[in-house]
Design a protein around this motif. Structure first.
Motif, PDB file in Angstrom:
ATOM      1  N   ARG A 104      11.283 -17.426 -22.867  1.00 51.56           N
ATOM      2  CA  ARG A 104      11.456 -18.784 -23.370  1.00 51.56           C
ATOM      3  C   ARG A 104      10.140 -19.518 -23.245  1.00 51.56           C
ATOM      4  O   ARG A 104       9.318 -19.215 -22.390  1.00 51.56           O
ATOM      5  CB  ARG A 104      12.537 -19.536 -22.581  1.00 51.56           C
ATOM      6  N   GLY A 105       9.981 -20.531 -24.107  1.00 55.76           N
ATOM      7  CA  GLY A 105       8.765 -21.320 -24.076  1.00 55.76           C
ATOM      8  C   GLY A 105       8.112 -21.349 -25.433  1.00 55.76           C
ATOM      9  O   GLY A 105       8.758 -21.044 -26.453  1.00 55.76           O
ATOM     10  N   PRO A 106       6.828 -21.702 -25.504  1.00 60.12           N
ATOM     11  CA  PRO A 106       6.115 -21.702 -26.779  1.00 60.12           C
ATOM     12  C   PRO A 106       6.165 -20.318 -27.413  1.00 60.12           C
ATOM     13  O   PRO A 106       5.993 -19.292 -26.734  1.00 60.12           O
ATOM     14  CB  PRO A 106       4.684 -22.086 -26.390  1.00 60.12           C
ATOM     15  N   ALA A 107       6.400 -20.267 -28.717  1.00 58.88           N
ATOM     16  CA  ALA A 107       6.594 -18.979 -29.392  1.00 58.88           C
ATOM     17  C   ALA A 107       5.274 -18.236 -29.569  1.00 58.88           C
ATOM     18  O   ALA A 107       4.231 -18.836 -29.853  1.00 58.88           O
ATOM     19  CB  ALA A 107       7.253 -19.200 -30.742  1.00 58.88           C
ATOM     20  N   VAL A 108       5.347 -16.924 -29.416  1.00 64.88           N
ATOM     21  CA  VAL A 108       4.223 -16.021 -29.693  1.00 64.88           C
ATOM     22  C   VAL A 108       4.742 -14.910 -30.592  1.00 64.88           C
ATOM     23  O   VAL A 108       5.661 -14.169 -30.212  1.00 64.88           O
ATOM     24  CB  VAL A 108       3.630 -15.415 -28.410  1.00 64.88           C
ATOM     25  N   LEU A 109       4.192 -14.809 -31.787  1.00 64.33           N
ATOM     26  CA  LEU A 109       4.566 -13.779 -32.753  1.00 64.33           C
ATOM     27  C   LEU A 109       3.566 -12.635 -32.666  1.00 64.33           C
ATOM     28  O   LEU A 109       2.358 -12.846 -32.798  1.00 64.33           O
ATOM     29  CB  LEU A 109       4.572 -14.368 -34.160  1.00 64.33           C
ATOM     30  N   LEU A 110       4.058 -11.411 -32.463  1.00 57.71           N
ATOM     31  CA  LEU A 110       3.222 -10.236 -32.283  1.00 57.71           C
ATOM     32  C   LEU A 110       3.400  -9.295 -33.474  1.00 57.71           C
ATOM     33  O   LEU A 110       4.514  -8.829 -33.743  1.00 57.71           O
ATOM     34  CB  LEU A 110       3.611  -9.501 -30.998  1.00 57.71           C
ATOM     35  N   LEU A 111       2.304  -8.994 -34.180  1.00 59.29           N
ATOM     36  CA  LEU A 111       2.352  -8.134 -35.367  1.00 59.29           C
ATOM     37  C   LEU A 111       1.576  -6.849 -35.098  1.00 59.29           C
ATOM     38  O   LEU A 111       0.370  -6.883 -34.872  1.00 59.29           O
ATOM     39  CB  LEU A 111       1.754  -8.879 -36.573  1.00 59.29           C
ATOM     40  N   HIS A 112       2.278  -5.732 -35.152  1.00 62.01           N
ATOM     41  CA  HIS A 112       1.716  -4.419 -34.815  1.00 62.01           C
ATOM     42  C   HIS A 112       0.955  -3.824 -35.991  1.00 62.01           C
ATOM     43  O   HIS A 112       0.841  -4.416 -37.063  1.00 62.01           O
ATOM     44  CB  HIS A 112       2.832  -3.475 -34.392  1.00 62.01           C
ATOM     45  N   GLY A 113       0.451  -2.594 -35.784  1.00 57.49           N
ATOM     46  CA  GLY A 113      -0.239  -1.861 -36.834  1.00 57.49           C
ATOM     47  C   GLY A 113       0.319  -0.459 -36.997  1.00 57.49           C
ATOM     48  O   GLY A 113       1.514  -0.220 -36.786  1.00 57.49           O
ATOM     49  N   ALA A 152       7.143 -14.384 -19.451  1.00 57.68           N
ATOM     50  CA  ALA A 152       7.272 -15.256 -18.280  1.00 57.68           C
ATOM     51  C   ALA A 152       7.024 -16.716 -18.644  1.00 57.68           C
ATOM     52  O   ALA A 152       7.529 -17.618 -17.960  1.00 57.68           O
ATOM     53  CB  ALA A 152       6.292 -14.818 -17.193  1.00 57.68           C
ATOM     54  N   GLY A 153       6.266 -16.969 -19.717  1.00 58.16           N
ATOM     55  CA  GLY A 153       6.002 -18.349 -20.095  1.00 58.16           C
ATOM     56  C   GLY A 153       6.096 -18.623 -21.571  1.00 58.16           C
ATOM     57  O   GLY A 153       5.749 -19.720 -22.018  1.00 58.16           O
ATOM     58  N   HIS A 154       6.562 -17.624 -22.350  1.00 57.41           N
ATOM     59  CA  HIS A 154       6.583 -17.767 -23.802  1.00 57.41           C
ATOM     60  C   HIS A 154       7.850 -17.144 -24.382  1.00 57.41           C
ATOM     61  O   HIS A 154       8.472 -16.265 -23.771  1.00 57.41           O
ATOM     62  CB  HIS A 154       5.373 -17.072 -24.441  1.00 57.41           C
ATOM     63  N   ARG A 155       8.182 -17.586 -25.579  1.00 59.95           N
ATOM     64  CA  ARG A 155       9.210 -16.914 -26.367  1.00 59.95           C
ATOM     65  C   ARG A 155       8.516 -15.849 -27.208  1.00 59.95           C
ATOM     66  O   ARG A 155       7.787 -16.173 -28.147  1.00 59.95           O
ATOM     67  CB  ARG A 155       9.937 -17.910 -27.262  1.00 59.95           C
ATOM     68  N   VAL A 156       8.704 -14.601 -26.870  1.00 61.73           N
ATOM     69  CA  VAL A 156       8.023 -13.495 -27.534  1.00 61.73           C
ATOM     70  C   VAL A 156       8.860 -13.027 -28.712  1.00 61.73           C
ATOM     71  O   VAL A 156      10.067 -12.763 -28.576  1.00 61.73           O
ATOM     72  CB  VAL A 156       7.776 -12.331 -26.556  1.00 61.73           C
ATOM     73  N   SER A 180       6.383 -23.859 -34.478  1.00 61.47           N
ATOM     74  CA  SER A 180       4.988 -23.662 -34.093  1.00 61.47           C
ATOM     75  C   SER A 180       4.892 -22.385 -33.278  1.00 61.47           C
ATOM     76  O   SER A 180       5.705 -22.157 -32.375  1.00 61.47           O
ATOM     77  CB  SER A 180       4.490 -24.847 -33.258  1.00 61.47           C
ATOM     78  N   ALA A 181       3.889 -21.545 -33.596  1.00 66.45           N
ATOM     79  CA  ALA A 181       3.750 -20.271 -32.894  1.00 66.45           C
ATOM     80  C   ALA A 181       2.293 -19.881 -32.798  1.00 66.45           C
ATOM     81  O   ALA A 181       1.499 -20.149 -33.705  1.00 66.45           O
ATOM     82  CB  ALA A 181       4.529 -19.165 -33.610  1.00 66.45           C
ATOM     83  N   ALA A 182       1.935 -19.238 -31.699  1.00 67.74           N
ATOM     84  CA  ALA A 182       0.697 -18.477 -31.653  1.00 67.74           C
ATOM     85  C   ALA A 182       0.982 -17.142 -32.328  1.00 67.74           C
ATOM     86  O   ALA A 182       2.077 -16.583 -32.193  1.00 67.74           O
ATOM     87  CB  ALA A 182       0.246 -18.263 -30.213  1.00 67.74           C
ATOM     88  N   ARG A 231      -0.943 -21.732 -43.280  1.00 70.44           N
ATOM     89  CA  ARG A 231      -0.045 -22.632 -42.559  1.00 70.44           C
ATOM     90  C   ARG A 231      -0.618 -23.022 -41.198  1.00 70.44           C
ATOM     91  O   ARG A 231      -0.061 -22.677 -40.146  1.00 70.44           O
ATOM     92  CB  ARG A 231       1.323 -21.966 -42.384  1.00 70.44           C
ATOM     93  N   PRO A 232      -1.755 -23.737 -41.184  1.00 72.23           N
ATOM     94  CA  PRO A 232      -2.331 -24.140 -39.898  1.00 72.23           C
ATOM     95  C   PRO A 232      -1.426 -25.054 -39.088  1.00 72.23           C
ATOM     96  O   PRO A 232      -1.565 -25.146 -37.864  1.00 72.23           O
ATOM     97  CB  PRO A 232      -3.639 -24.832 -40.303  1.00 72.23           C
ATOM     98  N   GLY A 233      -0.492 -25.725 -39.739  1.00 73.53           N
ATOM     99  CA  GLY A 233       0.460 -26.528 -39.000  1.00 73.53           C
ATOM    100  C   GLY A 233       1.517 -25.710 -38.295  1.00 73.53           C
ATOM    101  O   GLY A 233       2.137 -26.177 -37.332  1.00 73.53           O
ATOM    102  N   LEU A 234       1.742 -24.487 -38.760  1.00 74.51           N
ATOM    103  CA  LEU A 234       2.711 -23.588 -38.144  1.00 74.51           C
ATOM    104  C   LEU A 234       2.061 -22.718 -37.079  1.00 74.51           C
ATOM    105  O   LEU A 234       2.641 -22.467 -36.021  1.00 74.51           O
ATOM    106  CB  LEU A 234       3.338 -22.697 -39.229  1.00 74.51           C
TER     107      LEU A 234
END
Length: 296
Positions: A39-48, A65-69, A107-109, A127-130
């Motif tokens: 839970r927390g600020p979202a982090v989107l992970l894109l694999h290869g 531990a500090g983010h929504r993955v 909003s996501a990293a 989408r710099p706002g996203l």
């Protein structure tokens, strides 16, 4: 849009046990298999390639531990749908945007590696706002200037092999384990990937249709290159960005980004192979966690 049929998957990571929830999420016109944790600020992970969401196994726990993955199998990969087309970076970026919308994320990293880097970059440009922050690793942004030294001897041999429609999957069917393990060993400087993750990757790339989907981004490379060139011709990358290199890409990606980014930091990890999250997860987290926390 919506999320369906959640299942819980326990993970064994270098830092101890972790747990993710797998969901089928319809993102625009494609159904994606998505791993969710924390839970927390979202982090989107894109694999290869040749990865799935399990590429992030050894960093999910620390991030959660500090983010929504949010770690999807991209279209054509793993347990996500395998449509006949839509593998260009622009469409993959659209998939990512629609996935965040389906999950209610405003909003996501965004973190991308290898084939996940071009769509991560295009999403941040569009989408710099996203996209709150951008992290890219071990990839090239098409033919943008800056990678001449890396490409001095020509692109890696498998780019052409994977890019020829129908060829690679017809040759590799029945030999998937040997092929995938070659990339896993090379991408960890010979150290290899532990058996549970390795076997999951092999299973995800077994069969002609699974291979065909995975080769989609290579076959759409010319379209992706045009999209990347158009993006930098019309705008700048304004979000804070971190470019991480290892072996073999090194600083090539950073050099491609530098003329187009307002706030770019570059690092090269020593003694680290291409598959950074599995080869040197602790070193990656030492860079990733402070960068993601900087605007909190």
């Amino acid at each position: 849009m919506g999320a369906l049929s959640p299942t819980t998957v326990p993970l064994s990571t270098r830092s101890g046990p972790a747990e993710v929830t797998l969901r089928r999420v319809r993102a625009g016109g494609v159904e994606l298999n998505v791993a969710l944790a924390g839970r927390g600020p979202a982090v989107l992970l894109l694999h290869g390639f040749p990865h799935t969401w399990r590429l992030w196994t050894d960093v999910i726990g620390a991030l959660a531990a500090g983010h929504r993955v949010i770690a999807p199998d991209m279209r054509g990969f793993g347990d996500s749908a395998r449509p006949a087309d839509g593998y260009d970076a622009g469409t993959l970026a659209d998939d990512a945007e629609q996935l965040l919308a389906a999950l209610g994320v405003a909003s996501a990293a965004v973190v991308g590696i290898d084939a996940g880097t071009p769509p991560a970059f295009l999403l941040a440009m569009r989408r710099p706002g996203l996209v709150r922050r951008l992290v890219v690793m071990e990839s090239l942004l098409g033919g943008l200037p800056g990678a001449e030294e890396f490409l001095a001897q020509g692109p890696p041999w498998w780019f052409g092999f994977h890019g020829e429609p129908g060829l690679a999957e017809s040759v590799l069917a029945g030999h998937e384990r040997t092929y995938v393990e070659w990339f896993l060993d090379r991408g960890t400087l010979g150290r290899g990937v532990r058996p549970d993750v390795r076997d999951a990757f092999v299973a995800a790339y077994t069969g002609t249709e699974a291979l065909r989907g995975a080769f989609g981004p290579y076959r759409a490379a010319a379209v992706s290159d045009r999209q990347l060139r158009a993006a930098v011709a019309g705008a700048r990358l304004t979000v804070p960005a971190l470019a991480i290199g290892a072996h073999p890409v090194g600083r090539a990606l950073e050099r491609q980004l530098r003329p187009h980014a307002d706030r770019l930091t570059g690092h090269v990890l020593a003694d680290c192979g291409h598959i950074v999250p599995l080869d040197r997860p602790d070193a990656l987290l030492e860079l990733l966690l402070p960068f993601l926390a900087a605007d909190r």
